[in-house]
Write a protein that holds these residues in place. Sequence first.
Motif, mmCIF file in Angstrom:
data_model
loop_
_atom_site.group_PDB
_atom_site.id
_atom_site.type_symbol
_atom_site.label_atom_id
_atom_site.label_comp_id
_atom_site.label_asym_id
_atom_site.label_seq_id
_atom_site.Cartn_x
_atom_site.Cartn_y
_atom_site.Cartn_z
ATOM 1 N N ARG A 12 0.510 -1.253 -0.169
ATOM 2 C CA ARG A 12 -0.140 0.149 -0.229
ATOM 3 C C ARG A 12 0.747 1.301 0.295
ATOM 4 N N ARG A 13 0.271 2.210 -0.297
ATOM 5 C CA ARG A 13 0.975 3.471 -0.774
ATOM 6 C C ARG A 13 0.995 4.322 1.236
ATOM 7 N N ASN A 21 -5.948 5.879 -9.444
ATOM 8 C CA ASN A 21 -5.016 6.533 -10.547
ATOM 9 C C ASN A 21 -3.534 6.144 -9.569
ATOM 10 N N LEU A 22 -3.222 5.984 -8.632
ATOM 11 C CA LEU A 22 -2.405 5.320 -7.899
ATOM 12 C C LEU A 22 -1.940 4.880 -7.573
ATOM 13 N N TYR A 55 7.556 2.793 -2.676
ATOM 14 C CA TYR A 55 6.563 2.527 -1.311
ATOM 15 C C TYR A 55 7.164 0.845 -1.132
ATOM 16 N N GLY A 56 8.398 0.806 -1.187
ATOM 17 C CA GLY A 56 9.047 -0.755 -1.228
ATOM 18 C C GLY A 56 8.810 -1.418 -1.878
ATOM 19 N N ALA A 57 8.530 -1.489 -2.515
ATOM 20 C CA ALA A 57 8.248 -2.268 -4.090
ATOM 21 C C ALA A 57 9.340 -3.190 -3.715
ATOM 22 N N ALA A 314 5.614 10.748 -8.243
ATOM 23 C CA ALA A 314 6.403 11.510 -10.044
ATOM 24 C C ALA A 314 5.002 11.946 -10.544
ATOM 25 N N ALA A 315 3.606 11.710 -9.662
ATOM 26 C CA ALA A 315 2.080 12.223 -10.919
ATOM 27 C C ALA A 315 1.560 13.257 -10.454
ATOM 28 N N VAL A 316 1.427 13.928 -11.617
ATOM 29 C CA VAL A 316 0.265 15.485 -10.797
ATOM 30 C C VAL A 316 -0.221 14.868 -9.764
#
Length: 383
Positions: A12-13, A21-22, A55-57, A314-316
Motif C-alpha cells: 500500500r501507499r 489512479n495512484l 513504497y517498498g516494492a 512522480a504523478a501530477v
Amino acid sequence: MTDVEEVLSRLRRYPDVEALNLYAVDAADRLILDVAAEALTTDDSGKIAILGDAYGALTIGAIAAHDLREVRVHQDLLTGELALANNARALGFADRYTVHPLGAGLLDGVRVVLLRLPRALAGLAEVADAIARYADPEVVVFAGGRDKYLTKSMNDVLAQTFSEVRASRGRQKSRTLLVTGPKPVGSPPFPVRDRLDDLDIDVVAHGAAFSGARLDIGTRFLLQHLKWMKPDAREAIDLGCGTGILAVALAKARPGIRVVGTDQSAAAVASARATVAVNEVADRVTVVRDDAMSSAAANSADLVLCNPPFHVGAAVHTGSAIKMFAETGRVLRPGGELWTVFNSHLNYRGVIERMVGHTDVIGRNRKFTVTRSVRGLHDAQQR
Ligand SMILES: C[S@@+](CC[C@H](N)C(=O)[O-])C[C@H]1O[C@@H](n2cnc3c(N)ncnc32)[C@H](O)[C@@H]1O
C-alpha cells in the motif's frame, strides 16, 4: 520461494495519498527486480543498497524473491519511508532492512544498487556521486524508471561519475540502465550555495531539493506579500519548506517570530537546516522532517506559509496540497492565517475555504494566485 507477485500485490501507499489512479508498485519496479535478479542471488549478503524505492516494492520484492537478510535503504521522502515500514511490518520483513541517510553508512562496500531514477537531475547527480564515492569499485547499479520520466540527460549525468552507462531492457513503458565503473571523485558537489541579493539570503541546496538554490517564481510572488501576513504572529510554520527560503525570509523580517519549517524530503530538510544556519537565524527557526505537519499540535500556530506541491511522487496530483490544507485547518489557532500561492488554473480557493476558513484572493499575476485564509472561531469549534 515466496510468491513475489502476491507480496507486491499487497503493498500500500499509506500514509501517502491513495487513489484509484495512484499505485504502490509499477512496471519499472518489476523490471528493475527482474533485470537485477541474477546479481541479487549471487551477491554477498549485506552488500546491497536500494535507493529511491517509492513504497517498498524494490526492497520488499528483493527480500521476498531472494530471501535477503540485510538490505540497506535510503528514501528521500518520509511518506515512502513510512509506507515501506508499514508494508514490511505487515508482511513480516521489518527486520530484513535498515534505513540510512545518503552517505557512507548506506553505501560503504556495497556491490549492488537498485535505483529508482529521481526526476530531478541534480538529485540524480548527488546520488550518483555518493555511489561512486562510497560503494565498492565493482558496484553494479540497476537504475530504472517509467519511459515518460526518463531523459537522455540522465545518462549524461550518470556518465559524469561512471565510465559505463548502458541502456538495458525496456518493457511496459519502463526502462533500466546498467551503470558500472565509478570514476574517481573530487570534493562533493553538493550541497550548493547561492546568494539571493534582493532578499539578502544565502540558499543552500542538496540535489533533490525543490528549485535548487534558486528562488521559485511562485515563492517570489508569495514573498511580495510578506508585510501583510498576520503582523502580530508569534509562531509560524513554513509548510513544505524546501530549502527554507520562506522560513528564513520571515524570520529576518520579524525579529520576534519563531518559525518551524517542515518538509517530507530528507534533501529539503538538510538544505533548509543549512540555509537557516548560514543566515544565522537558527535560534528562531527549526526544521523538521514531517509528513505535512503531523507532529505539530492542534491550535498551535498563528501563521502558515505554503507554496504547495503539484506532485504526489512522480504523478501530477492535487492530493498532497489538499492534505496540507487539511492539516493547516487543524494546526492554526482561531484568527490564524494561511498564506498560499498556486498556479491560478488550479483554483484551490474553494478547497482552502472549506478546510481552513474565509479565504480572499490577495494577489494575482499572469501565472499565480496568492490567497489569505483566516481560521474562524466557528471553524475551530467544528473540528
Ligand atoms: C513547491 S515546493 C515549495 C518549497 C519551498 N517552500 C519554496 O517555496 O521554495 C513544495 C515542497 O513541499 C514538499 N512536500 C510535498 N509533499 C509533502 C508532504 N506530504 N509533507 C511535507 N512536505 C511535502 C516538497 O518536498 C517540496 O519541498
